[in-house]
Design a protein around this motif. Structure first.
Motif, PDB file in Angstrom:
ATOM      1  N   VAL A 237       0.846  -1.195   0.000  1.00  0.00           N
ATOM      2  CA  VAL A 237       0.000   0.000   0.000  1.00  0.00           C
ATOM      3  C   VAL A 237       0.886   1.250   0.000  1.00  0.00           C
ATOM      4  O   VAL A 237       1.855   1.335   0.754  1.00  0.00           O
ATOM      5  CB  VAL A 237      -0.920   0.015   1.237  1.00  0.00           C
ATOM      6  CG1 VAL A 237      -1.670   1.332   1.344  1.00  0.00           C
ATOM      7  CG2 VAL A 237      -1.894  -1.154   1.186  1.00  0.00           C
ATOM      8  N   ARG A 238       0.542   2.198  -0.854  1.00  0.00           N
ATOM      9  CA  ARG A 238       1.185   3.514  -0.856  1.00  0.00           C
ATOM     10  C   ARG A 238       0.110   4.594  -0.945  1.00  0.00           C
ATOM     11  O   ARG A 238      -1.067   4.294  -1.089  1.00  0.00           O
ATOM     12  CB  ARG A 238       2.168   3.625  -2.033  1.00  0.00           C
ATOM     13  CG  ARG A 238       3.346   2.665  -1.974  1.00  0.00           C
ATOM     14  CD  ARG A 238       4.276   2.957  -0.818  1.00  0.00           C
ATOM     15  NE  ARG A 238       5.448   2.094  -0.828  1.00  0.00           N
ATOM     16  CZ  ARG A 238       5.532   0.927  -0.205  1.00  0.00           C
ATOM     17  NH1 ARG A 238       4.478   0.463   0.473  1.00  0.00           N
ATOM     18  NH2 ARG A 238       6.642   0.211  -0.255  1.00  0.00           N
ATOM     19  N   ASP A 239       0.531   5.844  -0.897  1.00  0.00           N
ATOM     20  CA  ASP A 239      -0.434   6.940  -0.886  1.00  0.00           C
ATOM     21  C   ASP A 239      -1.251   7.000  -2.169  1.00  0.00           C
ATOM     22  O   ASP A 239      -2.415   7.397  -2.151  1.00  0.00           O
ATOM     23  CB  ASP A 239       0.283   8.269  -0.675  1.00  0.00           C
ATOM     24  CG  ASP A 239       0.841   8.415   0.737  1.00  0.00           C
ATOM     25  OD1 ASP A 239       0.388   7.665   1.626  1.00  0.00           O
ATOM     26  OD2 ASP A 239       1.724   9.258   0.944  1.00  0.00           O
ATOM     27  N   THR A 240      -0.648   6.626  -3.295  1.00  0.00           N
ATOM     28  CA  THR A 240      -1.364   6.638  -4.567  1.00  0.00           C
ATOM     29  C   THR A 240      -1.173   5.309  -5.282  1.00  0.00           C
ATOM     30  O   THR A 240      -0.229   4.552  -4.992  1.00  0.00           O
ATOM     31  CB  THR A 240      -0.862   7.758  -5.496  1.00  0.00           C
ATOM     32  OG1 THR A 240       0.492   7.461  -5.899  1.00  0.00           O
ATOM     33  CG2 THR A 240      -0.909   9.111  -4.803  1.00  0.00           C
ATOM     34  N   THR A 241      -2.053   5.035  -6.233  1.00  0.00           N
ATOM     35  CA  THR A 241      -1.940   3.827  -7.050  1.00  0.00           C
ATOM     36  C   THR A 241      -0.600   3.794  -7.778  1.00  0.00           C
ATOM     37  O   THR A 241       0.072   2.750  -7.826  1.00  0.00           O
ATOM     38  CB  THR A 241      -3.091   3.788  -8.079  1.00  0.00           C
ATOM     39  OG1 THR A 241      -4.335   3.842  -7.385  1.00  0.00           O
ATOM     40  CG2 THR A 241      -3.042   2.533  -8.930  1.00  0.00           C
ATOM     41  N   GLU A 242      -0.208   4.926  -8.340  1.00  0.00           N
ATOM     42  CA  GLU A 242       1.033   4.981  -9.120  1.00  0.00           C
ATOM     43  C   GLU A 242       2.244   4.676  -8.254  1.00  0.00           C
ATOM     44  O   GLU A 242       3.148   3.925  -8.660  1.00  0.00           O
ATOM     45  CB  GLU A 242       1.176   6.363  -9.773  1.00  0.00           C
ATOM     46  CG  GLU A 242       0.169   6.653 -10.871  1.00  0.00           C
ATOM     47  CD  GLU A 242      -1.239   6.944 -10.354  1.00  0.00           C
ATOM     48  OE1 GLU A 242      -1.383   7.242  -9.133  1.00  0.00           O
ATOM     49  OE2 GLU A 242      -2.192   6.869 -11.154  1.00  0.00           O
ATOM     50  N   SER A 312      -3.250   1.908  -3.826  1.00  0.00           N
ATOM     51  CA  SER A 312      -3.537   2.824  -2.725  1.00  0.00           C
ATOM     52  C   SER A 312      -4.378   2.094  -1.681  1.00  0.00           C
ATOM     53  O   SER A 312      -4.857   0.979  -1.915  1.00  0.00           O
ATOM     54  CB  SER A 312      -4.306   4.029  -3.254  1.00  0.00           C
ATOM     55  OG  SER A 312      -5.589   3.625  -3.705  1.00  0.00           O
ATOM     56  N   ALA A 313      -4.573   2.734  -0.549  1.00  0.00           N
ATOM     57  CA  ALA A 313      -5.418   2.117   0.479  1.00  0.00           C
ATOM     58  C   ALA A 313      -6.817   1.849  -0.062  1.00  0.00           C
ATOM     59  O   ALA A 313      -7.421   0.802   0.219  1.00  0.00           O
ATOM     60  CB  ALA A 313      -5.479   3.018   1.712  1.00  0.00           C
ATOM     61  N   ALA A 314      -7.336   2.764  -0.869  1.00  0.00           N
ATOM     62  CA  ALA A 314      -8.668   2.573  -1.441  1.00  0.00           C
ATOM     63  C   ALA A 314      -8.688   1.389  -2.404  1.00  0.00           C
ATOM     64  O   ALA A 314      -9.639   0.602  -2.426  1.00  0.00           O
ATOM     65  CB  ALA A 314      -9.127   3.848  -2.151  1.00  0.00           C
ATOM     66  N   ASP A 315      -7.615   1.253  -3.229  1.00  0.00           N
ATOM     67  CA  ASP A 315      -7.535   0.115  -4.159  1.00  0.00           C
ATOM     68  C   ASP A 315      -7.566  -1.212  -3.411  1.00  0.00           C
ATOM     69  O   ASP A 315      -8.323  -2.125  -3.743  1.00  0.00           O
ATOM     70  CB  ASP A 315      -6.232   0.173  -4.973  1.00  0.00           C
ATOM     71  CG  ASP A 315      -6.111   1.393  -5.858  1.00  0.00           C
ATOM     72  OD1 ASP A 315      -7.158   1.976  -6.204  1.00  0.00           O
ATOM     73  OD2 ASP A 315      -4.966   1.753  -6.196  1.00  0.00           O
ATOM     74  N   VAL A 316      -6.724  -1.314  -2.395  1.00  0.00           N
ATOM     75  CA  VAL A 316      -6.593  -2.578  -1.669  1.00  0.00           C
ATOM     76  C   VAL A 316      -7.839  -2.841  -0.824  1.00  0.00           C
ATOM     77  O   VAL A 316      -8.281  -3.985  -0.686  1.00  0.00           O
ATOM     78  CB  VAL A 316      -5.306  -2.578  -0.817  1.00  0.00           C
ATOM     79  CG1 VAL A 316      -5.214  -3.836   0.035  1.00  0.00           C
ATOM     80  CG2 VAL A 316      -4.077  -2.468  -1.724  1.00  0.00           C
ATOM     81  N   ALA A 317      -8.440  -1.773  -0.279  1.00  0.00           N
ATOM     82  CA  ALA A 317      -9.683  -1.949   0.480  1.00  0.00           C
ATOM     83  C   ALA A 317     -10.776  -2.511  -0.428  1.00  0.00           C
ATOM     84  O   ALA A 317     -11.561  -3.376  -0.008  1.00  0.00           O
ATOM     85  CB  ALA A 317     -10.125  -0.625   1.085  1.00  0.00           C
ATOM     86  N   THR A 318     -10.835  -2.030  -1.650  1.00  0.00           N
ATOM     87  CA  THR A 318     -11.822  -2.553  -2.590  1.00  0.00           C
ATOM     88  C   THR A 318     -11.581  -4.023  -2.881  1.00  0.00           C
ATOM     89  O   THR A 318     -12.514  -4.835  -2.893  1.00  0.00           O
ATOM     90  CB  THR A 318     -11.769  -1.760  -3.913  1.00  0.00           C
ATOM     91  OG1 THR A 318     -12.047  -0.396  -3.641  1.00  0.00           O
ATOM     92  CG2 THR A 318     -12.779  -2.298  -4.911  1.00  0.00           C
ATOM     93  N   ALA A 319     -10.320  -4.386  -3.100  1.00  0.00           N
ATOM     94  CA  ALA A 319      -9.991  -5.786  -3.372  1.00  0.00           C
ATOM     95  C   ALA A 319     -10.362  -6.675  -2.185  1.00  0.00           C
ATOM     96  O   ALA A 319     -10.958  -7.749  -2.358  1.00  0.00           O
ATOM     97  CB  ALA A 319      -8.505  -5.914  -3.694  1.00  0.00           C
ATOM     98  N   LEU A 320     -10.035  -6.242  -0.983  1.00  0.00           N
ATOM     99  CA  LEU A 320     -10.359  -7.040   0.198  1.00  0.00           C
ATOM    100  C   LEU A 320     -11.865  -7.110   0.420  1.00  0.00           C
ATOM    101  O   LEU A 320     -12.391  -8.136   0.862  1.00  0.00           O
ATOM    102  CB  LEU A 320      -9.664  -6.465   1.430  1.00  0.00           C
ATOM    103  CG  LEU A 320      -8.134  -6.579   1.435  1.00  0.00           C
ATOM    104  CD1 LEU A 320      -7.545  -5.854   2.637  1.00  0.00           C
ATOM    105  CD2 LEU A 320      -7.688  -8.039   1.429  1.00  0.00           C
ATOM    106  N   ASP A 321     -12.561  -6.022   0.105  1.00  0.00           N
ATOM    107  CA  ASP A 321     -14.010  -6.046   0.247  1.00  0.00           C
ATOM    108  C   ASP A 321     -14.639  -7.050  -0.720  1.00  0.00           C
ATOM    109  O   ASP A 321     -15.630  -7.703  -0.397  1.00  0.00           O
ATOM    110  CB  ASP A 321     -14.584  -4.653  -0.004  1.00  0.00           C
ATOM    111  CG  ASP A 321     -16.029  -4.534   0.455  1.00  0.00           C
ATOM    112  OD1 ASP A 321     -16.272  -4.716   1.657  1.00  0.00           O
ATOM    113  OD2 ASP A 321     -16.899  -4.285  -0.385  1.00  0.00           O
TER     114      ASP A 321
END
Length: 424
Positions: A237-242, A312-321
């Motif tokens: 996880v980083r601050d942004t997807t990039e 990003s945290a949002a990307d990984v949160a979506t995957a885990l959800d």
């Protein structure tokens, strides 16, 4: 059911586990205690403790960590060939009482250096049959008195464990986790485990396995509460997807140069069915689902380090959800350096997961998929929710049962900002 979020403590003597650049303290009680306390401070329920011959004894380390923490739950990995069921049942029940119900148990059937501790069972069929007996007998010893058992691998006569495990509400004993992807392993889980622990496979593969395990539970006449499911995976996880994808690609490039030395796994790469399933994913693509990265497995990644969730945290949160929507409620996450990532992932990712209603579908973009038009950041959390009573969700987070600490206040601000961003 509230999800369980655990971290991972490698429990090794040699430094450098999975690329962690920390050079001192490995194998010491001070180092492991520091990781456990940091996990407590940043929202983790506990941590899986790595096991294997040549590492510090996992149960001893778990006892030390339980004594030095207040809420940390050690997920203690143990092997039936290393313990006798009655001995383990008594030790675990004692620690469970002393820690007021904080013990979790992960049963491992995979091979390690068997001859070093006198284990003569190397045949997979025998090992899984022994594991099934071990689980059945340990559970009986925790819940019954005057137990007599005459199995193929273990025997006890008129055995009563005292003290009993620390019982609270519906919890009669420590949760029993078990992993394995072979047919024999799945039969053990379906019959005797509390939680089937998966590695990081794509959603379609785990959905198929969950359906099969539920059907198998009926066929084997499961006598316990319904089997639950867990995921053990690396999360970068980083601050942004990039930033996250840049860090992931740089790490894999180092692994390629180092010849796979950065990430290690102690199991048998040739025969372990679950490990082969992960290696085979690379043929399907470098990135699967939204952000499941398969490249690490080609350059030395093994076990939970074979595939990573990247973003990003949002990307990984979506995957885990998305995994949660399959029915997975136990998550064991990690990345390195371990201490730094306990804080980063705990602070950035866990607040997003703790308030997200699992029943609510999310309309997220697939921007974290490498190979799409670009690595675009997914839509905001606010616009990503569909027909969600987010006010109720935030209300639940804003009124926690525990005292409002400075760390909790920071988490609440982040959650509120994610749920309801204001223009400008």
């Amino acid at each position: 059911m509230s999800p369980e979020f655990l971290w991972y403590i490698p429990n090794t003597v040699e430094p450098g586990h999975r690329g962690d650049d920390t050079t001192t303290g490995w194998g010491s009680v001070e180092y492991s205690t520091d990781l456990a306390r940091t996990a407590e401070e940043h929202g983790w329920g506990g941590a899986l403790l790595g096991t294997g011959w040549g590492r510090p004894d996992t149960f001893t380390v778990a006892t030390a960590l339980a004594a030095r923490t207040t809420s940390f739950k050690p997920l203690i990995a143990i092997r039936p060939g290393y313990w006798q069921p009655a001995h383990f049942a008594s030790a675990a029940a004692t620690l469970d009482q002393l820690s007021r119900g904080r013990v979790l148990v992960n049963i491992v059937s995979g091979l390690d250096n068997l001859a070093a501790y006198g284990d003569t069972r190397s045949d997979p069929a025998q090992r899984y049959a022994r594991t099934q007996e071990f689980l059945r007998l340990v559970r009986r010893l925790w819940t019954e008195e005057d137990v007599t058992f005459d199995g193929e691998h273990f025997q006890v006569g008129r055995s009563t464990v005292a003290p009993r495990p620390y019982a609270t509400g519906t919890r009669a004993h420590p949760t029993l986790y078990f992993g394995g992807a072979s047919e024999a392993a799945e039969r053990v889980s379906a019959a005797e485990a509390d939680v089937q622990l998966f590695w990081g496979e794509p959603l379609d593969g785990l959905a198929e396995r969950i359906d099969r395990l539920k059907e198998l539970s009926d066929r084997v006449g499961r006598r316990h509460r319904p089997l639950e499911f867990g995921l053990r995976i690396t999360t970068l996880v980083r601050d942004t997807t990039e930033e996250a994808w840049r860090a992931a690609e740089e790490r894999v490039a180092r692994m390629e140069v180092d010849g796979g030395k950065e990430l290690t796994w102690a199991g048998d790469r040739r025969t372990a069915v679950g490990q082969r399933r992960l290696f085979d994913l690379a043929a399907r693509g470098e990135v699967l689902d939204t952000c499941l990265y398969t490249a690490p497995g080609k350059f030395g990644g093994g076990g939970a380090g074979t595939t990573w969730l990247v973003g990003s945290a949002a990307d990984v949160a979506t995957a885990l959800d998305n995994y949660r929507k399959l029915g997975i409620t136990h998550f064991v996450l990690s990345d390195t350096p371990y201490k730094q990532e306990i804080s980063r992932i705990g602070d950035q990712l866990l607040p997003l997961l703790s308030c997200r209603p699992s029943r609510t579908p999310l309309a997220w973009g697939r921007g974290c998929r490498r190979g799409s038009q670009s690595r675009k950041t997914p839509t905001s959390v606010h616009s990503g929710f569909v027909d969600t009573d987010w006010a109720t969700c935030l209300h639940r987070v804003m009124l926690p049962p525990e005292p409002l600490t400075r760390r909790r206040a920071v988490d609440l601000v982040r959650v509120a900002a994610a749920l309801c961003p204001f223009p400008g």
